[in-house]
Write a protein that holds these residues in place. Structure first.
Motif, PDB file in Angstrom:
ATOM      1  N   TRP A  29       0.826  -1.201   0.000  1.00  0.00           N
ATOM      2  CA  TRP A  29       0.000   0.000   0.000  1.00  0.00           C
ATOM      3  C   TRP A  29       0.860   1.250   0.000  1.00  0.00           C
ATOM      4  O   TRP A  29       0.570   2.217  -0.694  1.00  0.00           O
ATOM      5  CB  TRP A  29      -0.924   0.015   1.208  1.00  0.00           C
ATOM      6  N   GLU A  30       1.931   1.236   0.780  1.00  0.00           N
ATOM      7  CA  GLU A  30       2.832   2.396   0.841  1.00  0.00           C
ATOM      8  C   GLU A  30       3.486   2.637  -0.515  1.00  0.00           C
ATOM      9  O   GLU A  30       3.665   3.788  -0.929  1.00  0.00           O
ATOM     10  CB  GLU A  30       3.897   2.188   1.909  1.00  0.00           C
ATOM     11  N   ALA A  31       3.831   1.572  -1.220  1.00  0.00           N
ATOM     12  CA  ALA A  31       4.448   1.712  -2.542  1.00  0.00           C
ATOM     13  C   ALA A  31       3.428   2.234  -3.573  1.00  0.00           C
ATOM     14  O   ALA A  31       3.769   3.055  -4.422  1.00  0.00           O
ATOM     15  CB  ALA A  31       5.026   0.373  -2.998  1.00  0.00           C
ATOM     16  N   LEU A  32       2.200   1.751  -3.480  1.00  0.00           N
ATOM     17  CA  LEU A  32       1.151   2.174  -4.414  1.00  0.00           C
ATOM     18  C   LEU A  32       0.649   3.588  -4.135  1.00  0.00           C
ATOM     19  O   LEU A  32       0.229   4.289  -5.055  1.00  0.00           O
ATOM     20  CB  LEU A  32      -0.046   1.217  -4.334  1.00  0.00           C
ATOM     21  N   HIS A  33       0.667   3.978  -2.872  1.00  0.00           N
ATOM     22  CA  HIS A  33       0.116   5.265  -2.444  1.00  0.00           C
ATOM     23  C   HIS A  33       1.161   5.961  -1.566  1.00  0.00           C
ATOM     24  O   HIS A  33       1.115   5.849  -0.341  1.00  0.00           O
ATOM     25  CB  HIS A  33      -1.203   5.062  -1.682  1.00  0.00           C
ATOM     26  N   PRO A  34       2.099   6.665  -2.174  1.00  0.00           N
ATOM     27  CA  PRO A  34       3.223   7.246  -1.431  1.00  0.00           C
ATOM     28  C   PRO A  34       2.831   8.204  -0.310  1.00  0.00           C
ATOM     29  O   PRO A  34       3.642   8.500   0.547  1.00  0.00           O
ATOM     30  CB  PRO A  34       4.031   7.967  -2.506  1.00  0.00           C
ATOM     31  N   TRP A  35       1.594   8.640  -0.288  1.00  0.00           N
ATOM     32  CA  TRP A  35       1.164   9.509   0.806  1.00  0.00           C
ATOM     33  C   TRP A  35       0.779   8.716   2.054  1.00  0.00           C
ATOM     34  O   TRP A  35       0.536   9.304   3.105  1.00  0.00           O
ATOM     35  CB  TRP A  35       0.056  10.454   0.353  1.00  0.00           C
ATOM     36  N   PHE A  36       0.746   7.381   1.969  1.00  0.00           N
ATOM     37  CA  PHE A  36       0.593   6.543   3.160  1.00  0.00           C
ATOM     38  C   PHE A  36       1.943   6.557   3.872  1.00  0.00           C
ATOM     39  O   PHE A  36       2.978   6.353   3.247  1.00  0.00           O
ATOM     40  CB  PHE A  36       0.254   5.104   2.783  1.00  0.00           C
ATOM     41  N   GLU A  37       1.945   6.787   5.176  1.00  0.00           N
ATOM     42  CA  GLU A  37       3.190   6.900   5.943  1.00  0.00           C
ATOM     43  C   GLU A  37       3.278   5.799   6.990  1.00  0.00           C
ATOM     44  O   GLU A  37       2.319   5.561   7.714  1.00  0.00           O
ATOM     45  CB  GLU A  37       3.238   8.239   6.677  1.00  0.00           C
ATOM     46  N   ARG A  38       4.433   5.180   7.094  1.00  0.00           N
ATOM     47  CA  ARG A  38       4.662   4.150   8.105  1.00  0.00           C
ATOM     48  C   ARG A  38       5.124   4.787   9.408  1.00  0.00           C
ATOM     49  O   ARG A  38       5.995   5.659   9.413  1.00  0.00           O
ATOM     50  CB  ARG A  38       5.727   3.171   7.618  1.00  0.00           C
ATOM     51  N   VAL A  39       4.564   4.334  10.521  1.00  0.00           N
ATOM     52  CA  VAL A  39       5.073   4.707  11.832  1.00  0.00           C
ATOM     53  C   VAL A  39       6.214   3.733  12.121  1.00  0.00           C
ATOM     54  O   VAL A  39       6.002   2.526  12.231  1.00  0.00           O
ATOM     55  CB  VAL A  39       3.984   4.614  12.927  1.00  0.00           C
ATOM     56  N   VAL A  40       7.424   4.264  12.195  1.00  0.00           N
ATOM     57  CA  VAL A  40       8.621   3.431  12.354  1.00  0.00           C
ATOM     58  C   VAL A  40       8.985   3.328  13.834  1.00  0.00           C
ATOM     59  O   VAL A  40       9.078   4.337  14.529  1.00  0.00           O
ATOM     60  CB  VAL A  40       9.799   4.020  11.544  1.00  0.00           C
ATOM     61  N   GLN A  41       9.194   2.107  14.283  1.00  0.00           N
ATOM     62  CA  GLN A  41       9.599   1.853  15.659  1.00  0.00           C
ATOM     63  C   GLN A  41      11.120   1.769  15.752  1.00  0.00           C
ATOM     64  O   GLN A  41      11.790   1.409  14.781  1.00  0.00           O
ATOM     65  CB  GLN A  41       8.966   0.548  16.170  1.00  0.00           C
TER      66      GLN A  41
END
Length: 181
Positions: A29-41
């Motif tokens: 999803w992040e690759a398809l929709h670059p505005w999706f952001e991962r919360v990184v631990q």
């Protein structure tokens, strides 16, 4: 499929233990929709609820619009805990294959934590991290709508969902719901 409108919503992905690899639906999803952001631990190998929730709260505080969360496994527990601690801006959460709080000694902390926003929790009859009846129980504790997807394991890369357009549609549907009262 109806995606959340990026002009109205910020989308955060919140992986579980060990993060989500490149074939996981969150990464896709992040690759398809670059505005999706991962919360990184800081440490994907150590499920530390207060630290993980603090990372989510930090990401939420940096938001200037409502946030939809796409959480997986321990990320679901993180979402519930952050919300219980008053994390701001959450408009809805798609909680996929949550880990059982009992397995992490967190049942007392997470019991009865009703979410103040729309949430859809997805479980499986063959999930090794949470039995289906337990998933339904915890959804009830948190005030989330519950849906069982059948025998699809932990609903991760091994499940073979690919880009998982059905999941994206479910996330998009949360953008159209009113917050819980």
């Amino acid at each position: 499929m109806s995606l959340p409108d990026p002009t109205r919503f910020r989308v955060l992905t919140l992986p579980g233990l060990y993060g989500s690899g490149v074939d996981h639906w969150q990464s896709r999803w992040e690759a398809l929709h670059p505005w999706f952001e991962r919360v990184v631990q800081d440490d994907w190998n150590t499920p530390d609820l207060p630290r993980w929730a603090a990372k989510l709260e930090q990401a939420l505080q940096a938001s200037d619009k409502p946030v939809l969360i796409a959480a997986h496994s321990f990320g679901c527990l993180t979402t519930v805990h952050a919300a219980a601690c008053g994390a701001p801006h959450i408009a809805g959460a798609l909680m996929v294959a949550p880990a059982d709080p009992e397995k992490f000694g967190l049942a007392d902390i997470l019991h009865g934590r009703r979410l103040a926003f729309p949430a859809l929790m997805l479980g499986s009859t063959t999930d090794p991290w949470m039995a289906e009846d337990r998933a339904a129980y915890w959804a009830g504790q948190w005030g989330a709508q519950y849906r069982c997807l059948g025998a699809v394991g932990h609903i991760n890369a091994e499940t073979g969902l690919g880009d998982w357009p059905e999941g994206l549609a479910m996330l998009g549907s949360l953008a159209r719901l009113e917050p819980a009262g």
